[in-house]
Every structure is written in structure tokens, then in C-alpha cells.
Design a protein around this motif. Structure first.
Motif, mmCIF file in Angstrom:
data_model
loop_
_atom_site.group_PDB
_atom_site.id
_atom_site.type_symbol
_atom_site.label_atom_id
_atom_site.label_comp_id
_atom_site.label_asym_id
_atom_site.label_seq_id
_atom_site.Cartn_x
_atom_site.Cartn_y
_atom_site.Cartn_z
ATOM 1 N N ASP A 1 0.810 -1.217 0.000
ATOM 2 C CA ASP A 1 0.000 0.000 0.000
ATOM 3 C C ASP A 1 0.846 1.272 0.000
ATOM 4 O OD1 ASP A 1 1.018 -0.332 2.525
ATOM 5 O OD2 ASP A 1 -0.853 0.142 3.579
ATOM 6 N N GLN A 2 2.120 1.135 -0.335
ATOM 7 C CA GLN A 2 3.029 2.270 -0.309
ATOM 8 C C GLN A 2 3.596 2.574 -1.692
ATOM 9 O OE1 GLN A 2 5.943 0.859 2.581
ATOM 10 N NE2 GLN A 2 5.063 2.183 4.159
ATOM 11 N N VAL A 3 4.179 3.755 -1.788
ATOM 12 C CA VAL A 3 4.994 4.104 -2.950
ATOM 13 C C VAL A 3 6.361 4.547 -2.455
ATOM 14 C CG1 VAL A 3 3.023 4.776 -4.380
ATOM 15 C CG2 VAL A 3 4.193 6.518 -3.015
ATOM 16 N N ARG A 4 7.340 4.408 -3.324
ATOM 17 C CA ARG A 4 8.654 4.992 -3.035
ATOM 18 C C ARG A 4 8.735 6.331 -3.749
ATOM 19 N NH1 ARG A 4 12.588 1.047 -4.606
ATOM 20 N NH2 ARG A 4 12.679 1.964 -6.694
ATOM 21 N N VAL A 5 9.212 7.338 -3.028
ATOM 22 C CA VAL A 5 9.285 8.689 -3.559
ATOM 23 C C VAL A 5 10.738 9.137 -3.607
ATOM 24 C CG1 VAL A 5 8.567 11.095 -3.252
ATOM 25 C CG2 VAL A 5 7.013 9.235 -2.595
ATOM 26 N N SER B 1 2.979 15.106 -3.007
ATOM 27 C CA SER B 1 3.422 15.637 -1.724
ATOM 28 C C SER B 1 2.523 15.066 -0.644
ATOM 29 C CB SER B 1 3.389 17.165 -1.703
ATOM 30 O OG SER B 1 2.061 17.643 -1.717
ATOM 31 N N GLY B 2 3.016 15.105 0.599
ATOM 32 C CA GLY B 2 2.220 14.580 1.688
ATOM 33 C C GLY B 2 3.081 14.199 2.870
ATOM 34 N N PRO B 3 2.455 13.612 3.889
ATOM 35 C CA PRO B 3 3.204 13.192 5.076
ATOM 36 C C PRO B 3 3.990 11.912 4.809
ATOM 37 C CG PRO B 3 0.897 12.593 5.299
ATOM 38 C CD PRO B 3 1.011 13.358 4.017
ATOM 39 N N ALA B 4 5.165 11.826 5.416
ATOM 40 C CA ALA B 4 5.990 10.627 5.312
ATOM 41 C C ALA B 4 7.025 10.660 6.418
ATOM 42 C CB ALA B 4 6.683 10.538 3.954
ATOM 43 N N GLN B 5 7.241 9.535 7.049
ATOM 44 C CA GLN B 5 8.277 9.440 8.066
ATOM 45 C C GLN B 5 9.657 9.391 7.414
ATOM 46 O OE1 GLN B 5 7.863 9.379 11.527
ATOM 47 N NE2 GLN B 5 5.740 9.926 11.064
ATOM 48 N N HIS B 6 10.662 9.898 8.149
ATOM 49 C CA HIS B 6 12.064 9.812 7.741
ATOM 50 C C HIS B 6 12.306 10.528 6.404
ATOM 51 C CE1 HIS B 6 11.862 6.891 10.911
ATOM 52 N NE2 HIS B 6 11.177 6.034 10.182
ATOM 53 N N ALA B 7 11.729 11.741 6.279
ATOM 54 C CA ALA B 7 11.735 12.438 4.995
ATOM 55 C C ALA B 7 13.054 13.129 4.667
ATOM 56 C CB ALA B 7 10.609 13.462 4.953
ATOM 57 N N TYR B 8 13.989 13.192 5.616
ATOM 58 C CA TYR B 8 15.292 13.797 5.326
ATOM 59 C C TYR B 8 16.158 12.781 4.575
ATOM 60 C CZ TYR B 8 14.554 17.379 9.082
ATOM 61 O OH TYR B 8 14.109 18.393 9.885
ATOM 62 N N ALA B 9 15.801 12.480 3.358
ATOM 63 C CA ALA B 9 16.485 11.412 2.636
ATOM 64 C C ALA B 9 16.281 11.560 1.135
ATOM 65 C CB ALA B 9 15.970 10.042 3.097
ATOM 66 N N SER B 10 17.094 10.856 0.381
ATOM 67 C CA SER B 10 16.956 10.862 -1.080
ATOM 68 C C SER B 10 15.719 10.099 -1.528
ATOM 69 C CB SER B 10 18.191 10.228 -1.727
ATOM 70 O OG SER B 10 19.378 10.871 -1.358
ATOM 71 N N TYR B 11 15.446 8.981 -0.857
ATOM 72 C CA TYR B 11 14.293 8.139 -1.188
ATOM 73 C C TYR B 11 13.552 7.788 0.100
ATOM 74 C CZ TYR B 11 16.380 7.406 -5.785
ATOM 75 O OH TYR B 11 16.911 7.602 -7.031
ATOM 76 N N VAL B 12 12.234 7.822 0.024
ATOM 77 C CA VAL B 12 11.385 7.546 1.182
ATOM 78 C C VAL B 12 10.197 6.716 0.720
ATOM 79 C CG1 VAL B 12 9.849 8.604 2.891
ATOM 80 C CG2 VAL B 12 12.045 9.664 2.376
ATOM 81 N N VAL B 13 9.735 5.787 1.557
ATOM 82 C CA VAL B 13 8.474 5.106 1.286
ATOM 83 C C VAL B 13 7.378 5.802 2.075
ATOM 84 C CG1 VAL B 13 9.465 2.874 0.667
ATOM 85 C CG2 VAL B 13 8.922 3.371 3.056
ATOM 86 N N ALA B 14 6.196 5.922 1.452
ATOM 87 C CA ALA B 14 5.079 6.632 2.073
ATOM 88 C C ALA B 14 3.788 5.917 1.745
ATOM 89 C CB ALA B 14 5.018 8.074 1.569
ATOM 90 N N ASP B 15 2.799 6.057 2.628
ATOM 91 C CA ASP B 15 1.485 5.477 2.386
ATOM 92 C C ASP B 15 0.840 6.192 1.197
ATOM 93 O OD1 ASP B 15 1.862 3.841 4.555
ATOM 94 O OD2 ASP B 15 0.705 5.099 5.930
#
Length: 308
Positions: free
Chosen positions: A30-34, A90-104
Motif C-alpha cells: 500500500d506504499q509508494v517509493r518517492v 506531496s504529503g506526510p511521510a516518516q524519515h523524509a530527510y532522505a533521497s528516497y522515502v516510502v510513504a502510504d
């Protein structure tokens, strides 16, 4: 080049934030990588980094901070149908200080091309707080709402959201912030000593509701202005709320207003009226400097980290 992230391995000052190599994360169904383009910097980030919240929010160290982002969908989970690789989001995501993040995926919005990535990445947390506060205050059409700190990021959005609800807004600010409040369509009042009298000058019968985004010892006078502590809410002063019998609101399970907040913000943007001031932007590897700036205070808008 390996992807990067900013992490702290021990609690402390901004200097504990260090750039580190990371692996590319894989999204759950249920996530995407951003691929992150911008990440908002919030007071919560430096509070957890300092250790001030260690007892309430235990972390597994090293920890990558960050709560919100804007970027490009780079991979999608098997159960995601609404977003595709290449979508700007755009939206909320944990650990966003990064090159790549997974988000709901369900919590992300598509970013229109007319909304720059820096503001889109700085929008979710402030918009959610503003929307939640006004909903909990049950602000109605025709009511008069006093917003303390109306020129700040949350205050600016709360002012716009309240006006969009059909309320009259009086906003406190100082210096250049006064003209910013007026430009939003609210009535500006100087903050500080004598603020209650200045509010009464333009609202002699008092106000219907008060939202405090400033934490500037305004809760007692706010309760006097409304005559009803239940219609005073602070996002910034939990101890003061307890002392003065008014309401304190913080994000939590069952209280998340991200979806309606981003929907309202996007509607304002489409009408050409959305305003979200940025204080400064920093490259990702200067996250420590962004934290120093935030902790020094006197911000005129959001702080944002960018990855390129």
C-alpha cells in the motif's frame, strides 16, 4: 551514487545530524517509493533530535527525522492503483530527510505543476494542524476568530482556511507580519502588551473562538475575549492550556486531518489564493543549519530541505 539521508545516532544539538549512505527502500503493497525533492523542517524534528521527547517518543537510533515531503513516485507497491511511477506528489511521510522515502499512497496528493516542490513539501504538517484546530473549534460561517501568530506557517494557513469557511479573522502578528496578515484578507493586530485592548477596539463584543499558534502566554486573555475557555485552543502551549482550562490539540491516532487539509489547500491554490511563506531553503546536507535557524526562532515561514 548511493542515496543519502540525514540521521542522528545520539541526542544532542544540531551537530549530531550527519549525512549517511542508505539503501533504496522497497515499498509495501500500500506504499509508494518517492524520490524526494523537498522535505519540510518542523519544530517536532529538533525536539526529537535534542532528546526533549525521548521519554514520550522512544526512538531506535540512528534515526532519520522528517515528517513531510514532495517528490516523484519512483516505485509503487502491488496494491497501489491511484498513483504511478513518475507522478509528482506531496504529503506526510516518516524519515523524509532522505533521497528516497516510502510513504502510504493513500495519504499523498498529486502535486500540480503550478505548485513548486519547496512549498508542496512544506505544506502537509502545517495544513493538517491548521485544519484540525479549526475543526475542533467548530468555526462557523459568520463567526469572529482570533488567530495568534497569524503570520507564521500554521497561522497563515489557519487564517486562509477560516476565511474560506466564511469566518471573520483577526490575526495577531508583529513587524512585517502585520502586512502579510492584511494581504491574506484578515484584520491585523499587533501582538504583545495591550493586544486584548487592540482586539476589543475592532471587536467590541469579543470574539467567538481563538486559535493560538504562538505559545506566547496569550491563553488567559483569550479566554476572557471569548468568555468560553472551550472555544480557545492552542497548538503551542500545552502547559498553559492546563493552567487556564483551555484546549490543547496535537496530532495523533484518529485525529489526522491530512486529507481534508490538503484538499482545502489545493482548492485555494487552484483559485490562486494559497499563500505559504518560506523562511529559507537549505540543501539536504545543511540540515544542521536549518535546525539552528529553527531553534533560534523568529521565523517568517517554513524551513525546507532540498535534494537537488
Amino acid at each position: 551514487m548511493r542515496p543519502k539521508a540525514i540521521a542522528f545516532a545520539t541526542y544532542g544539538g544540531p551537530e549530531v545530524l550527519q549525512i549517511t549512505n542508505t539503501d533504496i527502500p522497497e515499498p509495501d503493497p500500500d506504499q509508494v517509493r518517492v524520490a524526494v525533492r523537498a522535505a519540510g523542517v518542523n519544530p517536532y524534528d529538533w525536539k526529537v533530535r535534542s532528546g526533549a521527547m525521548a521519554a514520550a517518543v522512544p526512538l531506535e537510533l540512528p534515526y532519520v527525522p522528517g515528517l513531510e515531503l514532495a517528490g516523484t513516485v519512483d516505485a509503487v507497491g502491488d496494491g497501489v492503483g491511484a498513483l504511478s511511477v513518475g507522478d509528482e506528489v506531496s504529503g506526510p511521510a516518516q524519515h523524509a530527510y532522505a533521497s528516497y522515502v516510502v510513504a502510504d499512497a493513500a495519504r499523498l496528493m498529486r502535486r500540480p505543476a503550478t505548485l513548486d516542490a519547496e512549498r508542496a513539501g512544506a505544506l502537509p504538517v502545517a495544513a493538517e494542524a491548521a485544519h484540525r484546530a479549526l475543526a475542533e473549534l467548530d468555526v462557523m460561517v459568520g463567526e469572529t476568530v482570533l488567530i495568534h501568530g497569524a503570520a507564521g506557517a500554521v497561522g497563515t494557513l489557519a487564517t486562509q482556511f477560516a476565511l474560506d469557511r466564511g469566518a471573520r479573522v483577526i490575526g495577531t502578528a508583529g513587524g512585517a507580519g502585520l502586512s502579510r496578515v492584511t494581504e491574506l484578507g484578515a484584520e491585523a493586530v499587533g501582538h504583545g502588551e495591550g493586544v486584548a485592548e487592540r482586539v476589543r477596539d475592532i471587536a467590541p463584543h469579543g470574539v467567538d473562538a481563538v486559535l493560538d499558534t504562538s505559545g506566547a502566554e496569550v491563553l488567559a486573555l483569550s479566554a476572557e475575549l471569548t468568555g468560553d475557555p472551550a472555544r480557545v485552543l492552542t497548538l503551542a502551549d500545552p502547559q498553559g492550556a492546563q493552567r487556564h482550562g483551555v484546549r490543547f490539540s496535537s496530532a495523533g491516532p484518529g485525529r489526522d486531518h491530512t486529507a481534508p487539509a490538503l484538499e482545502q489547500a489545493l482548492a485555494l491554490h487552484e483559485r490562486g489564493t494559497l499563500s505559504l511563506p518560506l523562511h529559507a531553503t537549505y540543501p539536504l546536507d545543511q540540515a544542521a543549519e536549518a535546525h539552528r535557524t529553527g531553534e533560534a526562532g523568529r521565523l517568517t515561514g517554513k524551513l525546507v530541505l532540498t535534494t537537488g
